[in-house]
Design a protein around this motif. Structure first.
Motif, PDB file in Angstrom:
ATOM      1  N   GLU A  53      32.078  20.254 -29.635  1.00  0.00           N
ATOM      2  CA  GLU A  53      31.005  19.764 -29.307  1.00  0.00           C
ATOM      3  C   GLU A  53      29.639  20.309 -30.050  1.00  0.00           C
ATOM      4  O   GLU A  53      28.782  19.744 -30.497  1.00  0.00           O
ATOM      5  N   GLU A  54      29.806  21.462 -30.284  1.00  0.00           N
ATOM      6  CA  GLU A  54      28.689  22.182 -31.170  1.00  0.00           C
ATOM      7  C   GLU A  54      28.571  21.835 -32.316  1.00  0.00           C
ATOM      8  O   GLU A  54      27.654  21.834 -32.699  1.00  0.00           O
ATOM      9  N   LEU A  55      30.003  21.659 -32.872  1.00  0.00           N
ATOM     10  CA  LEU A  55      30.199  21.424 -34.400  1.00  0.00           C
ATOM     11  C   LEU A  55      29.518  20.069 -34.649  1.00  0.00           C
ATOM     12  O   LEU A  55      28.691  19.583 -35.609  1.00  0.00           O
ATOM     13  N   TYR A  56      30.063  18.846 -33.873  1.00  0.00           N
ATOM     14  CA  TYR A  56      29.690  17.390 -34.227  1.00  0.00           C
ATOM     15  C   TYR A  56      28.546  16.693 -33.357  1.00  0.00           C
ATOM     16  O   TYR A  56      28.595  15.640 -33.403  1.00  0.00           O
ATOM     17  N   GLN A  57      28.247  17.488 -32.381  1.00  0.00           N
ATOM     18  CA  GLN A  57      27.391  16.688 -31.211  1.00  0.00           C
ATOM     19  C   GLN A  57      25.994  15.986 -31.768  1.00  0.00           C
ATOM     20  O   GLN A  57      25.743  15.197 -31.767  1.00  0.00           O
ATOM     21  N   ASP A  58      25.609  16.819 -32.909  1.00  0.00           N
ATOM     22  CA  ASP A  58      24.447  16.471 -33.467  1.00  0.00           C
ATOM     23  C   ASP A  58      24.855  15.216 -34.609  1.00  0.00           C
ATOM     24  O   ASP A  58      23.802  14.406 -34.687  1.00  0.00           O
ATOM     25  N   ILE A  59      25.698  15.158 -34.977  1.00  0.00           N
ATOM     26  CA  ILE A  59      26.303  13.987 -35.856  1.00  0.00           C
ATOM     27  C   ILE A  59      26.318  12.550 -34.903  1.00  0.00           C
ATOM     28  O   ILE A  59      25.875  11.638 -35.231  1.00  0.00           O
ATOM     29  N   VAL A  60      26.837  13.005 -33.892  1.00  0.00           N
ATOM     30  CA  VAL A  60      27.338  11.844 -32.717  1.00  0.00           C
ATOM     31  C   VAL A  60      25.943  11.214 -32.303  1.00  0.00           C
ATOM     32  O   VAL A  60      25.472  10.042 -32.423  1.00  0.00           O
ATOM     33  N   LEU A  61      25.192  12.180 -31.922  1.00  0.00           N
ATOM     34  CA  LEU A  61      23.768  11.792 -31.227  1.00  0.00           C
ATOM     35  C   LEU A  61      22.721  11.259 -32.161  1.00  0.00           C
ATOM     36  O   LEU A  61      21.915  10.356 -31.912  1.00  0.00           O
ATOM     37  N   GLY A  62      22.671  11.831 -33.394  1.00  0.00           N
ATOM     38  CA  GLY A  62      21.904  11.398 -34.622  1.00  0.00           C
ATOM     39  C   GLY A  62      22.235  10.394 -35.470  1.00  0.00           C
ATOM     40  O   GLY A  62      21.460   9.946 -36.046  1.00  0.00           O
ATOM     41  N   SER A  63      23.493   9.759 -35.086  1.00  0.00           N
ATOM     42  CA  SER A  63      24.110   8.688 -35.996  1.00  0.00           C
ATOM     43  C   SER A  63      23.334   7.545 -35.958  1.00  0.00           C
ATOM     44  O   SER A  63      22.647   7.109 -34.690  1.00  0.00           O
ATOM     45  N   HIS A  64      22.959   6.560 -36.653  1.00  0.00           N
ATOM     46  CA  HIS A  64      22.427   5.450 -36.612  1.00  0.00           C
ATOM     47  C   HIS A  64      23.343   4.673 -35.823  1.00  0.00           C
ATOM     48  O   HIS A  64      22.766   3.460 -35.297  1.00  0.00           O
ATOM     49  N   ILE A  65      24.508   4.698 -35.749  1.00  0.00           N
ATOM     50  CA  ILE A  65      25.323   3.842 -34.646  1.00  0.00           C
ATOM     51  C   ILE A  65      25.219   3.836 -33.365  1.00  0.00           C
ATOM     52  O   ILE A  65      25.091   2.693 -32.419  1.00  0.00           O
ATOM     53  N   LEU A  66      24.719   5.016 -32.762  1.00  0.00           N
ATOM     54  CA  LEU A  66      23.988   5.259 -31.397  1.00  0.00           C
ATOM     55  C   LEU A  66      22.640   5.281 -31.395  1.00  0.00           C
ATOM     56  O   LEU A  66      22.157   5.679 -30.448  1.00  0.00           O
ATOM     57  N   SER A  67      21.951   4.748 -32.361  1.00  0.00           N
ATOM     58  CA  SER A  67      20.414   5.006 -32.464  1.00  0.00           C
ATOM     59  C   SER A  67      19.794   4.080 -31.159  1.00  0.00           C
ATOM     60  O   SER A  67      18.691   4.229 -30.941  1.00  0.00           O
ATOM     61  N   GLY A  68      20.689   3.047 -30.801  1.00  0.00           N
ATOM     62  CA  GLY A  68      19.732   2.015 -29.902  1.00  0.00           C
ATOM     63  C   GLY A  68      20.056   2.452 -28.377  1.00  0.00           C
ATOM     64  O   GLY A  68      19.495   1.779 -27.615  1.00  0.00           O
ATOM     65  N   ILE A  69      20.542   3.641 -28.089  1.00  0.00           N
ATOM     66  CA  ILE A  69      20.913   3.923 -26.891  1.00  0.00           C
ATOM     67  C   ILE A  69      20.603   5.578 -26.705  1.00  0.00           C
ATOM     68  O   ILE A  69      20.453   6.201 -27.636  1.00  0.00           O
ATOM     69  N   GLN A  70      20.598   5.876 -25.360  1.00  0.00           N
ATOM     70  CA  GLN A  70      20.287   7.419 -25.194  1.00  0.00           C
ATOM     71  C   GLN A  70      21.308   7.836 -24.322  1.00  0.00           C
ATOM     72  O   GLN A  70      21.515   7.080 -23.131  1.00  0.00           O
ATOM     73  N   VAL A  71      22.066   8.839 -24.692  1.00  0.00           N
ATOM     74  CA  VAL A  71      23.082   9.324 -23.935  1.00  0.00           C
ATOM     75  C   VAL A  71      22.683   9.806 -22.448  1.00  0.00           C
ATOM     76  O   VAL A  71      21.717  10.719 -22.592  1.00  0.00           O
ATOM     77  N   GLY A  72      23.094   9.424 -21.425  1.00  0.00           N
ATOM     78  CA  GLY A  72      22.714   9.863 -20.338  1.00  0.00           C
ATOM     79  C   GLY A  72      23.921  10.895 -19.566  1.00  0.00           C
ATOM     80  O   GLY A  72      25.144  10.977 -20.239  1.00  0.00           O
ATOM     81  N   ASP A  73      23.843  11.326 -18.255  1.00  0.00           N
ATOM     82  CA  ASP A  73      24.769  12.013 -18.001  1.00  0.00           C
ATOM     83  C   ASP A  73      26.175  10.985 -17.549  1.00  0.00           C
ATOM     84  O   ASP A  73      27.322  11.732 -17.572  1.00  0.00           O
ATOM     85  N   ASP A  74      26.131   9.877 -17.446  1.00  0.00           N
ATOM     86  CA  ASP A  74      27.223   9.000 -17.138  1.00  0.00           C
ATOM     87  C   ASP A  74      28.155   8.836 -18.421  1.00  0.00           C
ATOM     88  O   ASP A  74      29.358   8.730 -18.280  1.00  0.00           O
ATOM     89  N   ILE A  75      27.595   9.040 -19.544  1.00  0.00           N
ATOM     90  CA  ILE A  75      28.675   8.994 -20.715  1.00  0.00           C
ATOM     91  C   ILE A  75      28.502  10.309 -21.520  1.00  0.00           C
ATOM     92  O   ILE A  75      28.829  10.305 -22.632  1.00  0.00           O
ATOM     93  N   SER A  76      27.886  11.324 -21.036  1.00  0.00           N
ATOM     94  CA  SER A  76      28.171  12.518 -21.682  1.00  0.00           C
ATOM     95  C   SER A  76      29.424  13.161 -21.971  1.00  0.00           C
ATOM     96  O   SER A  76      29.724  13.577 -22.864  1.00  0.00           O
ATOM     97  N   GLN A  77      30.450  12.714 -21.054  1.00  0.00           N
ATOM     98  CA  GLN A  77      31.822  13.009 -21.338  1.00  0.00           C
ATOM     99  C   GLN A  77      32.426  12.146 -22.409  1.00  0.00           C
ATOM    100  O   GLN A  77      33.386  12.805 -23.123  1.00  0.00           O
ATOM    101  N   ALA A  78      31.918  11.143 -22.578  1.00  0.00           N
ATOM    102  CA  ALA A  78      32.489  10.365 -23.837  1.00  0.00           C
ATOM    103  C   ALA A  78      32.104  10.877 -24.904  1.00  0.00           C
ATOM    104  O   ALA A  78      32.860  10.884 -26.061  1.00  0.00           O
TER     105      ALA A  78
END
Length: 462
Positions: free
Chosen positions: A277-302
Motif C-alpha cells: 500500500e505504501e509502495l503503490y498507493q500514490d500510483i493508484v490514487l494519482g493515476s489518470h484512470i481514477l482521476s474522475g473519482i475520489q476514493v472514500g471509505d467504501d472503496i479504500s479496501q479495493a
C-alpha cells in the motif's frame, strides 16, 4: 553539563516505540522515561550541580574549610563515571540511525566508524582514570610528578594521558611509565583489557572489510564465468564486448526489486499488504484512470487490494528489452525514473524517448492487446507493472459504483481507440493524460446520469 541539562527535559518530547508504532503522546512518553532512564539521567545532572556548587565554595582557598571542600570535590568527580551507563542510550541511537540507512556501503562505513569511536571513547576514560590515579597519590613518586605535569596546563595533561592510553591498545612507543605499585597495577589491568578489546576491534574491522569486499565478489565471479564461457564458445569480439558492457552496467546498478529480497516472502501477510500500500498507493490514487473519482471509505479496501494483488515491481538494466513487438501484453507498465526508448514503425520518427513517469499498454486493462512496438531501457529503469486480470477480478468483486465507473471508462477508451484507427495507428504509448482524464470525467457523468443524478456515496466528482 549543558548537554545533560537539555537532554533531561528534551527526552519528554521524544516519541517512543510501542509495538512498532511511533507514539508521540506526552503520557506514554513520560511513563516510559520515568520508569526507565530518568533517574540515572537525573543523578548525572545532580552530580554536576553539586560539583559546581562545591567548586564555587572551594574557590576561596584561604580557609581550611575550603581546602577540605576542594579535596571532596576531587572525590566527587570520580562519580562522573556514572555517565558511562548512558553509553547504552548512545548505542541505541546509533542502531536506529543505521536501520534507516539504505546504502550497503554507507552501512559498512558506519560500522567501521562506530568501532573506531568506541575505541576513542574507551581511551578517553582510560586516560582520565590514568591521570586521576597518579594525581590523587600523595608523594613525588608518581608519573605526573616524574614528567613535570603536576602544574602543567589541562591540554598537555590530557594529551599525554590519552597518548599513553592509546599506546596500550597498539604496539606503539611511549615514554610515560608507572612510578609506583598502584600505577603499575592499574597499567597491568589496562594492558590485559586492551589485549582482549583490541582483538575484538581487529575482528570487527576485518568482518566489515570482508562484507564490503563481498559486494563486488559476486559480480567479479560472474564476469569471470562469462569471459570463460564466451571464450570457449569463440563468440565474435563485437558480441563479446556488447555482452560485457551490459553485464558491467547491470553490476553498477544499485536498484533492488522486492522479488530479489527473499526474506520479504516470510514476513506476515498484513505487513506485506501495508508495504504494498505504501509502495503503490500514490500510483493508484494519482493515476489518470481514477482521476474522475475520489476514493472514500467504501472503496479504500479495493485500493489496498489493487496495491497488494495487482501491482509488482520490475527493474530493467540498460539495453534490456522490456517488451517486444507483436507479443501479447500481459502487464501494464508504469515507468518510474530512468530513460527508455520506444521503437515502432507507427511513430513518425520510428522512435520516442520516455523519461519520468509514463503509462504503457493501458488498453490491456479492458481488451486483449498485442504490443505494437519494442520498448528498450536506455538506462536502468524501475517499472511498476499492473496485472490486467487481477485488476479486472478485483473491480468485478467490488461491484457497485467503482466497477460501473471502470467499465464505462473502458468502453469510452476502446471506442476512442477504434475511432483513431481510421486515421492513425494506436501504439503502446498512452492515449494522452488530458484525454483520459476527460474520459474519466465523462464516465462519472454517465454514472451520475444512470443513478438519477446522484452518484454512489463511495465516489464523487473531484
Amino acid at each position: 553539563f549543558i548537554y545533560w541539562a537539555i537532554d533531561l527535559p528534551g527526552t519528554f518530547l521524544v516519541g517512543v516505540d510501542v509495538d512498532g508504532t511511533l507514539d508521540m503522546r506526552p503520557g506514554p512518553i513520560a511513563k516510559k522515561y520515568l520508569t526507565g532512564w530518568f533517574f540515572p539521567d537525573f543523578l548525572i545532572l545532580l552530580i554536576d550541580i553539586v560539583l559546581f556548587i562545591m567548586t564555587a565554595v572551594a574557590s576561596d582557598a584561604s580557609t581550611p574549610q575550603a581546602l577540605r571542600t576542594a579535596s571532596l570535590v576531587r572525590l566527587l568527580r570520580l562519580f562522573r563515571i556514572v555517565r558511562l551507563v548512558r553509553l547504552h542510550k548512545a548505542a541505541s541511537i546509533v542502531e536506529v540511525i543505521m536501520m534507516r540507512v539504505r546504502s550497503e556501503y554507507l552501512t559498512l562505513v558506519l560500522k567501521i566508524l562506530r568501532q573506531s569511536m568506541i575505541i576513542i571513547v574507551v581511551n578517553h576514560y582510560i586516560a582520565c582514570a590514568w591521570f586521576a590515579c597518579s594525581d590523587n597519590i600523595e608523594g613525588p613518586d608518581t608519573w605526573v610528578n616524574a614528567f613535570g605535569l603536576k602544574h602543567a596546563d589541562v591540554a598537555s595533561q590530557y594529551l599525554v594521558s590519552f597518548h599513553w592510553a592509546v599506546t596500550q591498545f597498539a604496539p606503539a612507543t611511549n615514554n610515560v611509565a608507572p612510578q609506583n605499585a598502584i600505577e603499575r597495577a592499574f597499567a597491568s589491568l589496562i594492558v590485559i583489557y586492551a589485549f582482549v578489546a583490541f582483538s575484538s576491534f581487529v575482528s570487527a574491522m576485518t568482518n566489515a572489510t570482508n562484507e564490503l569486499r563481498a559486494f563486488t565478489l559476486k559480480s567479479a565471479r560472474q564476469e569471470a564465468q562469462i569471459r570463460k564461457f564466451l571464450g570457449d564458445k569463440k563468440v565474435s569480439s563485437d558480441l563479446w564486448c556488447q555482452i560485457r558492457q551490459f553485464c558491467k552496467a547491470k553490476a553498477v546498478s544499485q536498484m533492488v526489486s522486492e522479488k530479489e529480497i527473499a526474506v520479504l516472502n516470510d514476513i506476515p501477510e498484513s505487513l506485506r499488504i501495508m508495504l504494498h500500500e505504501e509502495l503503490y498507493q500514490d500510483i493508484v490514487l494519482g493515476s489518470h484512470i481514477l482521476s474522475g473519482i475520489q476514493v472514500g471509505d467504501d472503496i479504500s479496501q479495493a485500493v489496498k487490494r489493487f496495491c497488494h494483488f495487482c501491482f509488482s515491481e520490475e527493474i530493467f538494466s540498460a539495453k534490456l528489452d522490456v517488451f517486444m513487438d507483436g507479443t501479447e501484453a500481459q502487464r501494464v507498465y508504469v515507468s518510474r525514473g530512468g530513460k527508455c526508448i520506444y521503437w515502432s514503425i507507427l511513430l513518425p520518427k520510428n522512435r520516442q524517448t520516455l523519461e519520468g513517469t509514463n503509462w504503457l499498454s493501458e488498453l490491456a486493462l479492458w481488451a486483449k492487446w498485442h504490443h505494437r512496438g519494442q520498448l528498450v531501457a536506455e538506462t536502468t529503469t524501475r517499472f511498476m507493472t499492473l496485472d490486467p486480470k487481477s485488476f479486472a477480478t478485483i473491480a468485478a468483486s467490488e461491484g457497485g459504483a467503482l466497477h460501473a465507473y471502470l467499465r464505462t471508462l473502458g468502453l469510452l477508451l476502446i471506442s476512442h481507440a477504434e475511432a483513431m484507427e481510421e486515421d492513425e495507428e494506436v501504439t503502446d504509448l498512452t492515449l494522452g493524460e488530458r484525454l483520459i482524464r476527460a474520459m474519466a470525467k465523462r464516465s462519472y457523468g454517465f454514472l451520475s446520469f444512470g443513478s438519477g443524478g446522484r452518484a454512489d456515496k463511495s465516489i464523487r466528482m473531484t
